[in-house]
Design a protein around this motif. Structure first.
Motif, short mmCIF file in Angstrom:
data_model
loop_
_atom_site.label_atom_id
_atom_site.label_comp_id
_atom_site.label_asym_id
_atom_site.label_seq_id
_atom_site.Cartn_x
_atom_site.Cartn_y
_atom_site.Cartn_z
N ALA A 97 -22.90 60.47 -83.60
CA ALA A 97 -21.94 61.54 -83.30
C ALA A 97 -21.54 62.09 -84.66
O ALA A 97 -20.78 61.46 -85.38
N GLY A 98 -22.07 63.23 -85.00
CA GLY A 98 -21.93 63.69 -86.38
C GLY A 98 -22.81 62.83 -87.26
O GLY A 98 -24.01 62.69 -87.03
N THR A 99 -22.21 62.20 -88.26
CA THR A 99 -22.97 61.34 -89.18
C THR A 99 -22.73 59.87 -88.92
O THR A 99 -23.22 59.02 -89.66
N ILE A 100 -21.98 59.54 -87.86
CA ILE A 100 -21.59 58.15 -87.61
C ILE A 100 -22.14 57.68 -86.27
O ILE A 100 -22.11 58.41 -85.27
N ALA A 101 -22.64 56.46 -86.22
CA ALA A 101 -23.13 55.88 -84.99
C ALA A 101 -21.94 55.53 -84.09
O ALA A 101 -21.09 54.72 -84.47
N ALA A 102 -21.87 56.16 -82.92
CA ALA A 102 -20.79 55.93 -81.97
C ALA A 102 -21.25 54.95 -80.89
O ALA A 102 -22.37 55.06 -80.40
N PRO A 103 -20.40 53.99 -80.50
CA PRO A 103 -20.81 52.96 -79.55
C PRO A 103 -20.58 53.35 -78.10
O PRO A 103 -19.69 54.14 -77.76
N GLY A 104 -21.37 52.77 -77.23
CA GLY A 104 -21.19 52.90 -75.79
C GLY A 104 -21.59 51.62 -75.10
O GLY A 104 -22.51 50.93 -75.56
N VAL A 105 -20.89 51.26 -74.04
CA VAL A 105 -21.20 50.07 -73.25
C VAL A 105 -21.17 50.47 -71.78
O VAL A 105 -20.19 51.07 -71.31
N GLU A 106 -22.22 50.12 -71.05
CA GLU A 106 -22.30 50.49 -69.65
C GLU A 106 -21.09 49.96 -68.87
O GLU A 106 -20.72 48.79 -69.00
N GLY A 107 -20.47 50.81 -68.09
CA GLY A 107 -19.32 50.44 -67.30
C GLY A 107 -18.00 50.49 -68.05
O GLY A 107 -16.94 50.35 -67.45
N GLN A 108 -18.08 50.67 -69.38
CA GLN A 108 -16.88 50.68 -70.21
C GLN A 108 -16.65 52.04 -70.89
O GLN A 108 -15.55 52.35 -71.28
N GLY A 109 -17.70 52.81 -71.05
CA GLY A 109 -17.59 54.13 -71.64
C GLY A 109 -18.45 54.31 -72.88
O GLY A 109 -18.92 53.32 -73.45
N PRO A 110 -18.67 55.56 -73.25
CA PRO A 110 -18.13 56.74 -72.57
C PRO A 110 -18.81 56.99 -71.23
O PRO A 110 -20.03 56.91 -71.11
N GLY A 111 -17.99 57.31 -70.23
CA GLY A 111 -18.53 57.62 -68.92
C GLY A 111 -19.00 59.04 -68.79
O GLY A 111 -19.75 59.39 -67.87
N THR A 112 -18.56 59.90 -69.73
CA THR A 112 -18.94 61.30 -69.73
C THR A 112 -19.30 61.74 -71.14
O THR A 112 -18.56 61.46 -72.08
N VAL A 113 -20.44 62.39 -71.28
CA VAL A 113 -20.84 63.01 -72.55
C VAL A 113 -21.16 64.47 -72.25
O VAL A 113 -22.11 64.77 -71.54
N ASP A 114 -20.34 65.38 -72.76
CA ASP A 114 -20.51 66.80 -72.49
C ASP A 114 -21.72 67.37 -73.23
O ASP A 114 -22.26 66.74 -74.15
N ASP A 142 -18.15 65.12 -87.18
CA ASP A 142 -18.89 66.33 -86.83
C ASP A 142 -17.92 67.51 -86.82
O ASP A 142 -17.04 67.59 -85.96
N PRO A 143 -18.04 68.45 -87.79
CA PRO A 143 -17.11 69.58 -87.84
C PRO A 143 -17.04 70.38 -86.54
O PRO A 143 -16.00 70.94 -86.21
N GLU A 144 -18.14 70.41 -85.78
CA GLU A 144 -18.15 71.17 -84.54
C GLU A 144 -17.40 70.46 -83.41
O GLU A 144 -17.05 71.09 -82.41
N LEU A 145 -17.16 69.16 -83.57
CA LEU A 145 -16.45 68.41 -82.55
C LEU A 145 -15.01 68.10 -82.93
O LEU A 145 -14.20 67.75 -82.07
N ALA A 146 -14.67 68.21 -84.20
CA ALA A 146 -13.35 67.78 -84.67
C ALA A 146 -12.23 68.51 -83.93
O ALA A 146 -11.24 67.89 -83.51
N ASP A 147 -12.35 69.81 -83.75
CA ASP A 147 -11.31 70.56 -83.06
C ASP A 147 -11.24 70.18 -81.58
O ASP A 147 -10.15 70.17 -80.99
N VAL A 148 -12.38 69.88 -80.97
CA VAL A 148 -12.40 69.47 -79.58
C VAL A 148 -11.68 68.13 -79.41
O VAL A 148 -10.90 67.92 -78.47
N VAL A 149 -11.92 67.21 -80.34
CA VAL A 149 -11.24 65.93 -80.32
C VAL A 149 -9.73 66.14 -80.45
O VAL A 149 -8.93 65.53 -79.73
N MET A 150 -9.34 67.02 -81.36
CA MET A 150 -7.93 67.34 -81.54
C MET A 150 -7.31 67.82 -80.23
O MET A 150 -6.22 67.41 -79.84
N GLU A 151 -8.00 68.67 -79.52
CA GLU A 151 -7.47 69.30 -78.32
C GLU A 151 -7.43 68.34 -77.14
O GLU A 151 -6.47 68.36 -76.35
#
Length: 252
Positions: A97-114, A142-151
């Protein structure tokens, strides 16, 4: 990969709006400064004492059923209203996610990835809270996601209003020195199903460690980040010499 700056005119932690992308970039600059003054840590002993006060360990609280209206926004069924987490989760999958590896675990999330890469919907469990915190900080690289995270990731209240009114950006200038950071560990400080306090530790390619403390609240069927009333984190990121008190967890 994410670059570490060498000089800033002012501590990035003193700037208003120091959250998510601003928090992330400011912490990177700070780590860059620590590289210059490596004696700050007093050596390279991995088992040395931390530079910040030790945090309390997570402790169970009384079990209570969650209100039905607080069900997961995407239908995740796992719920824990009292517990901690002192072992790395099994089955973690990592995705950039951007430059960092983001974790996910089945049944725990993320349940939605836009379609734009925004990752949301985490289980109402200690692991779900840790995953939420880790994904927020990763997406903020990720500069394109930072504002979305803020919101979308901020809990309702004065902190959110102050942060959005301020714009949430105070990025310090940096220069390319070829370094990078990735998630290295986590720690659950407290958890009761309604609120959680977790810490995500990052390590740099220099071997230095930075801890991001986050306060979370279960709100509208997902975990949200709770800020202080002035729109800043209650506890800013801080460096540590050792991750011995954390649960090791990394995908890169």
């Amino acid at each position: 990969m994410t670059n570490f700056g060498e000089q800033v005119d002012e501590s990035p932690f003193a700037a208003r709006g120091f959250i998510f992308s601003a928090m992330f970039l400011g912490a990177i600059v700070l780590v860059g400064l620590l590289v210059i003054s490596i004696s700050f840590f007093g050596g390279d002993d991995e088992d040395g004492e931390e530079t910040s006060p030790s945090a309390p360990t997570a402790s169970p609280t009384s079990e209570k059923p969650p209100p039905a209206e607080d069900a997961s926004v995407c239908g995740l069924t796992e719920v824990e209203m009292a517990s901690g987490l002192d072992e790395p989760p099994e089955g973690t999958e990592w995705e950039l996610a951007g430059t960092i590896a983001a974790p996910g675990v089945e049944g725990q999330g993320p349940g939605t990835v836009d379609d734009d890469g925004y990752r949301s919907c985490f289980a109402r469990t200690p692991l779900g809270a840790v995953l939420a915190a880790a994904n927020w900080t990763a997406m903020s690289s990720d500069p394109e996601l930072a504002d979305v995270v803020m919101e979308r990731a901020l809990a309702e209240g004065p902190g959110r209003e102050a942060a959005l009114a301020d714009g949430g950006t105070s990025a310090a200038a940096s220069e390319d020195d070829g370094a990078s950071i990735q998630i290295a560990a986590f720690r659950v400080i407290s958890y009761d199903g309604e609120e959680a306090s977790v810490q995500i530790a990052y390590t740099s390619s220099y071997g230095l460690n930075m801890v991001f403390p986050l306060d979370l609240r279960w709100e509208n069927g997902d975990w949200k980040n709770v800020l202080a009333d002035d729109g800043e984190p209650a506890t800013p990121p801080y460096p540590v010499e050792s991750l011995s008190e954390f649960v090791r967890w990394q995908g890169a």
